[in-house]
Enzyme design. Structure first.
Site, PDB file in Angstrom:
ATOM      1  N   HIS A   1       0.828  -1.206   0.000  1.00  0.00           N
ATOM      2  CA  HIS A   1       0.000   0.000   0.000  1.00  0.00           C
ATOM      3  C   HIS A   1       0.871   1.269   0.000  1.00  0.00           C
ATOM      4  CE1 HIS A   1      -3.880  -2.077   1.663  1.00  0.00           C
ATOM      5  NE2 HIS A   1      -3.533  -2.486   0.461  1.00  0.00           N
TER       6      HIS A   1
ATOM      7  N   CYS B   1      -1.750  -0.725   7.379  1.00  0.00           N
ATOM      8  CA  CYS B   1      -0.982   0.521   7.284  1.00  0.00           C
ATOM      9  C   CYS B   1      -1.056   1.307   8.587  1.00  0.00           C
ATOM     10  CB  CYS B   1      -1.464   1.364   6.117  1.00  0.00           C
ATOM     11  SG  CYS B   1      -1.012   0.657   4.523  1.00  0.00           S
TER      12      CYS B   1
ATOM     13  N   CYS C   1      -5.764   1.569   5.764  1.00  0.00           N
ATOM     14  CA  CYS C   1      -6.292   0.291   6.244  1.00  0.00           C
ATOM     15  C   CYS C   1      -5.645  -0.061   7.586  1.00  0.00           C
ATOM     16  CB  CYS C   1      -6.044  -0.810   5.216  1.00  0.00           C
ATOM     17  SG  CYS C   1      -4.331  -1.384   5.144  1.00  0.00           S
TER      18      CYS C   1
ATOM     19  N   GLU D   1       0.854   3.974   1.827  1.00  0.00           N
ATOM     20  CA  GLU D   1       1.339   4.456   3.123  1.00  0.00           C
ATOM     21  C   GLU D   1       2.568   3.677   3.570  1.00  0.00           C
ATOM     22  OE1 GLU D   1      -1.671   3.382   2.210  1.00  0.00           O
ATOM     23  OE2 GLU D   1      -3.228   4.064   3.573  1.00  0.00           O
TER      24      GLU D   1
HETATM   25 ZN   LIG Z   1      -3.020  -0.145   3.747  1.00  0.00          ZN
END
Ligand SMILES: [Zn+2]
Length: 162
Positions: free
Chosen positions: A75, A104, A101, A77
């Site tokens: 992801h 993260c 999420c 982040e």
């Molecule tokens: Zn994430």
């Protein structure tokens, strides 16, 4: 006299996050992130993609079926955090187009980031986002929705005199 119409810090950093998202090869979701120090210096950026060495042409981008992207994709982040190569992120802020999420959120908390600025919270009802907010609240990481001061920022390469 000072120029009018300059963009705010929030516009600038969210703009950088959204520009980073344009690097993503994901056909469905492009997310970017921008990490900023307490004194407004950009420390890192990232977008969703596969790890180094894992080819965008060989790994799957599908969301359903036998082979999906989910086991492989990093992801935005987490990529932004990892791209600092261990630099201190104590007290930093992270700008991200989509609310982080739960996975993260763990990385955001553990690396010392103290504020999340997001644009969209469209998955607010999912158990991942609920868990993410719960952990960030417990850990003292604040989060706020970004309010743009302009409708759009245009980057006009063609308009620059050569
Ligand atoms: Zn994430």
């Amino acid at each position: 006299m000072k120029r009018e119409g300059y963009i705010s810090w929030d516009d600038y950093f969210m703009g950088v996050a959204m520009l980073a998202a344009k690097r993503s090869k994901d056909p469905n979701t492009q997310v970017g992130a921008c990490i900023v120090s307490p004194d407004q210096i950009i420390l890192s950026t990232g977008y969703n993609g596969f790890p180094i060495g894992c080819s965008d042409d060989e790994y799957p981008w599908e969301r359903e079926g036998e082979q999906t992207k989910y086991p492989f994709v990093v992801h935005a982040e987490l990529n932004a955090i990892l791209n600092t190569r261990g630099k201190s992120l104590e007290g930093a802020k992270i700008y991200v187009a989509l609310f982080p999420c739960n996975e993260c959120a763990k990385a955001i908390i553990q690396c010392g980031i103290k504020e999340v600025v997001y644009l969209s919270d469209k998955y607010a009802d999912t158990k991942e986002t609920i868990a993410s907010k719960r952990m960030m609240s417990s850990a003292g990481v604040s989060f706020r929705q970004f309010t743009p001061s302009v409708g759009q920022i245009v980057i006009d390469f063609a308009g620059v005199e050569k």
